[in-house]
Design a protein around this motif. Structure first.
Motif, short mmCIF file in Angstrom:
data_model
loop_
_atom_site.label_atom_id
_atom_site.label_comp_id
_atom_site.label_asym_id
_atom_site.label_seq_id
_atom_site.Cartn_x
_atom_site.Cartn_y
_atom_site.Cartn_z
N LEU A 121 10.06 -35.54 34.63
CA LEU A 121 10.35 -34.15 34.99
C LEU A 121 11.37 -33.50 34.06
O LEU A 121 11.20 -32.35 33.67
N ASP A 122 12.43 -34.22 33.68
CA ASP A 122 13.45 -33.62 32.82
C ASP A 122 12.89 -33.25 31.45
O ASP A 122 13.25 -32.23 30.86
N LYS A 123 11.95 -34.05 30.95
CA LYS A 123 11.32 -33.75 29.66
C LYS A 123 10.37 -32.55 29.80
O LYS A 123 10.27 -31.73 28.89
N VAL A 124 9.68 -32.45 30.93
CA VAL A 124 8.79 -31.31 31.16
C VAL A 124 9.62 -30.03 31.21
O VAL A 124 9.25 -29.01 30.61
N GLU A 125 10.75 -30.09 31.89
CA GLU A 125 11.62 -28.92 31.97
C GLU A 125 12.17 -28.55 30.60
O GLU A 125 12.22 -27.37 30.24
N ALA A 126 12.56 -29.54 29.82
CA ALA A 126 13.06 -29.28 28.46
C ALA A 126 11.97 -28.66 27.60
O ALA A 126 12.23 -27.75 26.81
N THR A 127 10.74 -29.13 27.78
CA THR A 127 9.61 -28.57 27.03
C THR A 127 9.38 -27.11 27.40
O THR A 127 9.18 -26.26 26.54
N LEU A 128 9.43 -26.82 28.69
CA LEU A 128 9.27 -25.45 29.14
C LEU A 128 10.37 -24.55 28.57
O LEU A 128 10.09 -23.45 28.10
N ASN A 129 11.59 -25.03 28.61
CA ASN A 129 12.70 -24.25 28.04
C ASN A 129 12.49 -23.99 26.55
O ASN A 129 12.78 -22.90 26.06
N PHE A 130 11.99 -24.98 25.84
CA PHE A 130 11.73 -24.80 24.42
C PHE A 130 10.65 -23.75 24.19
O PHE A 130 10.79 -22.86 23.35
N VAL A 131 9.57 -23.84 24.95
CA VAL A 131 8.47 -22.88 24.80
C VAL A 131 8.97 -21.47 25.11
O VAL A 131 8.64 -20.52 24.39
N LEU A 132 9.76 -21.33 26.15
CA LEU A 132 10.30 -20.01 26.49
C LEU A 132 11.22 -19.49 25.39
O LEU A 132 11.25 -18.29 25.11
N SER A 133 11.97 -20.38 24.75
CA SER A 133 12.85 -19.96 23.66
C SER A 133 12.06 -19.45 22.46
O SER A 133 12.51 -18.59 21.72
N LEU A 134 10.85 -19.99 22.26
CA LEU A 134 10.00 -19.53 21.15
C LEU A 134 9.60 -18.07 21.33
O LEU A 134 9.47 -17.33 20.36
N LYS A 135 9.44 -17.66 22.58
CA LYS A 135 9.05 -16.27 22.85
C LYS A 135 10.18 -15.31 22.49
O LYS A 135 9.93 -14.17 22.13
N ASN A 136 11.42 -15.76 22.58
CA ASN A 136 12.57 -14.90 22.34
C ASN A 136 13.05 -14.90 20.90
O ASN A 136 13.84 -14.06 20.51
N LYS A 137 12.60 -15.89 20.12
CA LYS A 137 13.04 -15.98 18.72
C LYS A 137 12.23 -15.04 17.85
O LYS A 137 11.00 -15.06 17.90
N PRO A 138 12.91 -14.22 17.05
CA PRO A 138 12.13 -13.39 16.12
C PRO A 138 11.51 -14.26 15.04
O PRO A 138 12.08 -15.27 14.64
N VAL A 139 10.35 -13.87 14.59
CA VAL A 139 9.66 -14.61 13.53
C VAL A 139 10.35 -14.29 12.21
O VAL A 139 10.51 -13.13 11.85
N LYS A 140 10.79 -15.34 11.52
CA LYS A 140 11.43 -15.13 10.23
C LYS A 140 10.34 -15.03 9.17
O LYS A 140 9.59 -15.97 8.95
N LYS A 141 10.26 -13.87 8.57
CA LYS A 141 9.26 -13.68 7.54
C LYS A 141 9.88 -13.99 6.18
O LYS A 141 11.00 -13.58 5.90
N ARG A 142 9.14 -14.72 5.39
CA ARG A 142 9.60 -15.08 4.06
C ARG A 142 9.25 -13.95 3.11
O ARG A 142 8.10 -13.54 3.03
N PRO A 143 10.25 -13.43 2.40
CA PRO A 143 9.94 -12.32 1.49
C PRO A 143 9.09 -12.77 0.31
O PRO A 143 9.31 -13.83 -0.26
N LEU A 144 8.12 -11.95 -0.01
CA LEU A 144 7.30 -12.23 -1.19
C LEU A 144 7.98 -11.61 -2.40
O LEU A 144 8.69 -10.62 -2.30
N GLY A 145 7.77 -12.18 -3.54
CA GLY A 145 8.35 -11.64 -4.76
C GLY A 145 9.85 -11.83 -4.82
O GLY A 145 10.59 -10.94 -5.20
N LEU A 146 10.31 -13.01 -4.41
CA LEU A 146 11.74 -13.30 -4.36
C LEU A 146 12.41 -13.09 -5.71
O LEU A 146 13.56 -12.67 -5.77
#
Length: 67
Positions: A19-44
């Motif tokens: 159960l503790d691992k399932v809860e940790a997994t759920l928390n991780f998945v929920l955190s993915l929804k809140n993280k902005p996607v880091k876009k890599r700039p082209l033409g660095l």
């Protein structure tokens, strides 16, 4: 794999976790929804580096592979 197959595989794996691992997994998945996607700039290096290839430049595949 398509989305449905991935979801089913995740659920199968989740059933074998404590159960503790399932809860940790759920928390991780929920955190993915809140993280902005880091876009890599082209033409660095745009504006910093230049190169030119002469119009009559020729190289065989063999020459390329040996270089």
């Amino acid at each position: 794999m398509n989305r449905s197959e991935i979801e089913q595989a995740v659920l199968r794996e989740m059933h074998s976790l404590p159960l503790d691992k399932v809860e940790a997994t759920l928390n991780f998945v929920l955190s993915l929804k809140n993280k902005p996607v880091k876009k890599r700039p082209l033409g660095l290096l745009k504006g910093k580096v230049e190169f030119a290839i002469d119009e009559n430049f020729k190289m065989t595949d063999e020459e390329f592979l040996q270089s």
